[in-house]
Design a protein around this motif. Structure first.
Motif, PDB file in Angstrom:
ATOM      1  N   LEU A 311       9.461   7.830  17.830  1.00  0.00           N
ATOM      2  CA  LEU A 311       8.489   6.747  18.071  1.00  0.00           C
ATOM      3  C   LEU A 311       8.805   5.533  17.203  1.00  0.00           C
ATOM      4  O   LEU A 311       9.279   5.671  16.079  1.00  0.00           O
ATOM      5  CB  LEU A 311       7.056   7.223  17.801  1.00  0.00           C
ATOM      6  N   PRO A 312       8.553   4.343  17.743  1.00  0.00           N
ATOM      7  CA  PRO A 312       8.857   3.136  16.971  1.00  0.00           C
ATOM      8  C   PRO A 312       7.999   3.040  15.712  1.00  0.00           C
ATOM      9  O   PRO A 312       6.920   3.645  15.642  1.00  0.00           O
ATOM     10  CB  PRO A 312       8.522   1.996  17.941  1.00  0.00           C
ATOM     11  N   ALA A 313       8.476   2.274  14.749  1.00  0.00           N
ATOM     12  CA  ALA A 313       7.726   2.048  13.506  1.00  0.00           C
ATOM     13  C   ALA A 313       6.344   1.509  13.852  1.00  0.00           C
ATOM     14  O   ALA A 313       6.155   0.854  14.889  1.00  0.00           O
ATOM     15  CB  ALA A 313       8.472   1.027  12.650  1.00  0.00           C
ATOM     16  N   LEU A 314       5.385   1.800  12.995  1.00  0.00           N
ATOM     17  CA  LEU A 314       3.985   1.358  13.125  1.00  0.00           C
ATOM     18  C   LEU A 314       3.220   2.103  14.208  1.00  0.00           C
ATOM     19  O   LEU A 314       2.107   1.732  14.555  1.00  0.00           O
ATOM     20  CB  LEU A 314       3.871  -0.157  13.344  1.00  0.00           C
ATOM     21  N   LEU A 385       9.841   8.720  25.825  1.00  0.00           N
ATOM     22  CA  LEU A 385       8.681   7.883  25.466  1.00  0.00           C
ATOM     23  C   LEU A 385       9.104   6.835  24.435  1.00  0.00           C
ATOM     24  O   LEU A 385       8.778   5.647  24.563  1.00  0.00           O
ATOM     25  CB  LEU A 385       7.552   8.766  24.921  1.00  0.00           C
ATOM     26  N   GLY A 386       9.839   7.275  23.433  1.00  0.00           N
ATOM     27  CA  GLY A 386      10.292   6.341  22.397  1.00  0.00           C
ATOM     28  C   GLY A 386      11.140   5.225  22.994  1.00  0.00           C
ATOM     29  O   GLY A 386      10.988   4.046  22.634  1.00  0.00           O
ATOM     30  N   ARG A 387      11.994   5.589  23.959  1.00  0.00           N
ATOM     31  CA  ARG A 387      12.865   4.573  24.573  1.00  0.00           C
ATOM     32  C   ARG A 387      12.031   3.553  25.365  1.00  0.00           C
ATOM     33  O   ARG A 387      12.242   2.350  25.264  1.00  0.00           O
ATOM     34  CB  ARG A 387      13.872   5.274  25.497  1.00  0.00           C
ATOM     35  N   VAL A 388      11.049   4.084  26.142  1.00  0.00           N
ATOM     36  CA  VAL A 388      10.194   3.185  26.939  1.00  0.00           C
ATOM     37  C   VAL A 388       9.471   2.205  26.012  1.00  0.00           C
ATOM     38  O   VAL A 388       9.394   0.994  26.281  1.00  0.00           O
ATOM     39  CB  VAL A 388       9.178   4.023  27.759  1.00  0.00           C
ATOM     40  N   LEU A 389       8.959   2.713  24.900  1.00  0.00           N
ATOM     41  CA  LEU A 389       8.207   1.846  23.980  1.00  0.00           C
ATOM     42  C   LEU A 389       9.119   0.813  23.334  1.00  0.00           C
ATOM     43  O   LEU A 389       8.772  -0.370  23.215  1.00  0.00           O
ATOM     44  CB  LEU A 389       7.530   2.702  22.891  1.00  0.00           C
ATOM     45  N   ARG A 390      10.314   1.255  22.934  1.00  0.00           N
ATOM     46  CA  ARG A 390      11.217   0.309  22.250  1.00  0.00           C
ATOM     47  C   ARG A 390      11.695  -0.779  23.207  1.00  0.00           C
ATOM     48  O   ARG A 390      11.771  -1.954  22.842  1.00  0.00           O
ATOM     49  CB  ARG A 390      12.389   1.044  21.610  1.00  0.00           C
ATOM     50  N   GLU A 391      11.969  -0.357  24.480  1.00  0.00           N
ATOM     51  CA  GLU A 391      12.389  -1.371  25.465  1.00  0.00           C
ATOM     52  C   GLU A 391      11.285  -2.412  25.638  1.00  0.00           C
ATOM     53  O   GLU A 391      11.541  -3.615  25.691  1.00  0.00           O
ATOM     54  CB  GLU A 391      12.694  -0.697  26.812  1.00  0.00           C
ATOM     55  N   HIS A 392      10.056  -1.924  25.687  1.00  0.00           N
ATOM     56  CA  HIS A 392       8.918  -2.852  25.856  1.00  0.00           C
ATOM     57  C   HIS A 392       8.806  -3.781  24.644  1.00  0.00           C
ATOM     58  O   HIS A 392       8.659  -5.012  24.796  1.00  0.00           O
ATOM     59  CB  HIS A 392       7.640  -2.036  26.049  1.00  0.00           C
ATOM     60  N   LEU A 393       8.905  -3.200  23.452  1.00  0.00           N
ATOM     61  CA  LEU A 393       8.763  -4.017  22.236  1.00  0.00           C
ATOM     62  C   LEU A 393       9.919  -5.012  22.121  1.00  0.00           C
ATOM     63  O   LEU A 393       9.716  -6.175  21.743  1.00  0.00           O
ATOM     64  CB  LEU A 393       8.697  -3.115  20.998  1.00  0.00           C
ATOM     65  N   ASP A 394      11.138  -4.563  22.499  1.00  0.00           N
ATOM     66  CA  ASP A 394      12.297  -5.472  22.451  1.00  0.00           C
ATOM     67  C   ASP A 394      12.091  -6.631  23.413  1.00  0.00           C
ATOM     68  O   ASP A 394      12.332  -7.792  23.075  1.00  0.00           O
ATOM     69  CB  ASP A 394      13.584  -4.726  22.835  1.00  0.00           C
ATOM     70  N   ALA A 395      11.602  -6.315  24.638  1.00  0.00           N
ATOM     71  CA  ALA A 395      11.399  -7.371  25.645  1.00  0.00           C
ATOM     72  C   ALA A 395      10.350  -8.356  25.140  1.00  0.00           C
ATOM     73  O   ALA A 395      10.484  -9.574  25.302  1.00  0.00           O
ATOM     74  CB  ALA A 395      10.976  -6.756  26.971  1.00  0.00           C
ATOM     75  N   GLN A 396       9.315  -7.843  24.486  1.00  0.00           N
ATOM     76  CA  GLN A 396       8.284  -8.721  23.930  1.00  0.00           C
ATOM     77  C   GLN A 396       8.860  -9.643  22.874  1.00  0.00           C
ATOM     78  O   GLN A 396       8.564 -10.819  22.817  1.00  0.00           O
ATOM     79  CB  GLN A 396       7.205  -7.874  23.276  1.00  0.00           C
TER      80      GLN A 396
END
Ligand SMILES: Cc1ncc(COP(=O)(O)O)c(C=O)c1O
Length: 401
Positions: A311-314, A385-396
């Motif tokens: 999971l991403p940090a925070l 799940l971690g990948r989906v979240l990181r892709e979203h955070l990177d895109a943001q």
């Protein structure tokens, strides 16, 4: 033009978001961490088959006849003894066998909630309880809480004026959805606050036997027997398809709950009650539950490790000490409901946290079940799940100024 006019209460019956998600999660290839189901591998199939055969050999006609609304006598005795061993003041006359503890929630709602009456619930709480209470049109008071459960001050602040808050619905052990357990001191403080505020308690405990580190403290009902209705279930320790639960009610409340039960379904299937009694009568349940604990503990540990790894940090979570769920709070900028289509497209499913709140909830929360996937699948699913979240955070990050 339809000839039907719906009752007002039906306006508060809504399709469950979770059921819709579960339908999508059943597609082949999806690793689902969304379900609230126990592992089918934990069902004691042979013991139940043998018990069915014994019931049909020994008392087939009694088992297939209408039966008492209170429940099958020997099973009521067994439940009372088990509850007494947990520190509860339990006599068999106060035990009502229900068609799952879900029915217990409905009966409690039917007997205690008037339209517009306040009912206190945890924030978040078990979605199925909100569904059970909603048709009786309560006004929910959300109990503020922390990692140790609802705050006693939140009970003190509940509406006092007659007729007051009808009850506080509490899940002390490995709560669905957050997985957290109330420590001894918090239990005492909550019961004291409830007694002082004259707010009765409805204690729901389907997960109490599923502890992986240490046994949870004694139930709230042991501290305030006349002010607590206690609900238990065989769903998570034997099999939910049996639809067998029970409640322990104070003497003053029992007759009304029994009358509500009679009107609802006359009685819980007598055949199932006799089968379960045959299964549990000789101490089988304790041996069996120990095997479920060992299985689920491994899966819990696998998910704890996978969350740390992926999971991403925070992101925030606490590994639960029992039960079936992790409750995760995602980093800022992540909306669990909004991200669900991405997750499903990537081959995993979870339940967003919002439906578990009676009022506005935290859109960054989600629930993950660890009991129906293998440790390997859990690792794979959480990695996705971690990948989906990181892709979203990177895109943001890319669109941010
Ligand atoms: C907290 C809680 N209460 C009650 C129930 C209902 O259980 P059952 O009706 O199968 O006993 C569930 C099912 O998931 C639950 O999580």
């Amino acid at each position: 033009m339809t000839p039907w006019s719906l009752a007002r209460r039906s306006a508060r019956m809504n399709p469950s978001l979770i059921r819709e998600i579960l339908k999508l999660a059943e597609r082949p290839g999806v690793l689902s961490m969304a379900g609230g189901l126990p592992s089918a591998d934990s069902f004691p199939v042979d013991a139940i088959a043998e018990a069915c055969a014994r019931v049909m050999a020994q008392a087939p006609r009694q088992a297939l006849q209408y039966a008492a609304s209170e429940g099958y006598g020997p099973l009521r005795d067994w439940v009372a003894q088990r509850l007494a061993a947990m520190g509860l003041r339990a006599s068999a006359e106060q035990v009502l066998i229900t068609s799952g503890s879900q029915q217990g929630l409905d009966l409690v709602g039917k007997v205690l909630i008037d339209a517009g009456a306040p009912v206190a619930v945890e924030s978040p709480t078990y979605l199925g309880a909100l569904q059970a209470f909603n048709p009786y049109e309560p006004i929910y008071a959300g109990l503020a809480g922390d990692d140790e459960g609802p705050l006693p001050g939140a009970i003190e602040a509940l509406p006092h004026d007659a007729p007051g808050t009808r009850f506080a619905y509490l899940l002390p052990n490995f709560q669905n959805p957050t997985g957290r357990v109330l420590p001894e001191a918090r239990r005492d403080a909550l019961v004291h606050a409830a007694q002082a505020a004259r707010v009765p308690l409805v204690e729901d405990n389907p997960y109490g036997d599923l502890w992986y580190d240490e046994e949870p403290p004694a139930p709230l009902a042991a501290r305030w027997p006349e002010g607590t209705v206690y609900l238990g279930s065989f769903s998570k320790v034997l099999a939910p398809g049996l639809r067998l639960g029970y409640l322990l009610a104070p003497e003053s409340l029992y007759p009304k709950l029994l009358q509500a039960k009679q009107a609802a379904d006359l009685h819980t299937p007598g055949f199932n009650q006799r089968v379960v009694y045959e299964v549990v009568r000789d101490g089988f349940l304790d041996r069996h539950v120990a095997t479920i604990r060992a299985r689920y503990r491994r899966q819990r540990d696998a998910m704890a490790a996978a969350l740390v790894a992926h999971l991403p940090a925070l992101s925030h979570w606490r590994a639960p000490l029992g039960g079936m769920f992790f409750w995760v709070r995602l980093p800022e900028g992540c909306d669990a409901l909004g991200l669900l289509p991405n997750a499903l497209a990537a081959g995993i499913a979870y339940v967003p946290g919002l439906p578990f709140y009676a009022h506005a909830g935290d859109p960054r929360t989600l629930r993950l079940s660890f009991v129906t996937l293998s440790p390997q699948e859990i690792g794979d699913g959480v990695a996705v799940l971690g990948r989906v979240l990181r892709e979203h955070l990177d895109a943001q990050g890319e669109v941010a100024p």
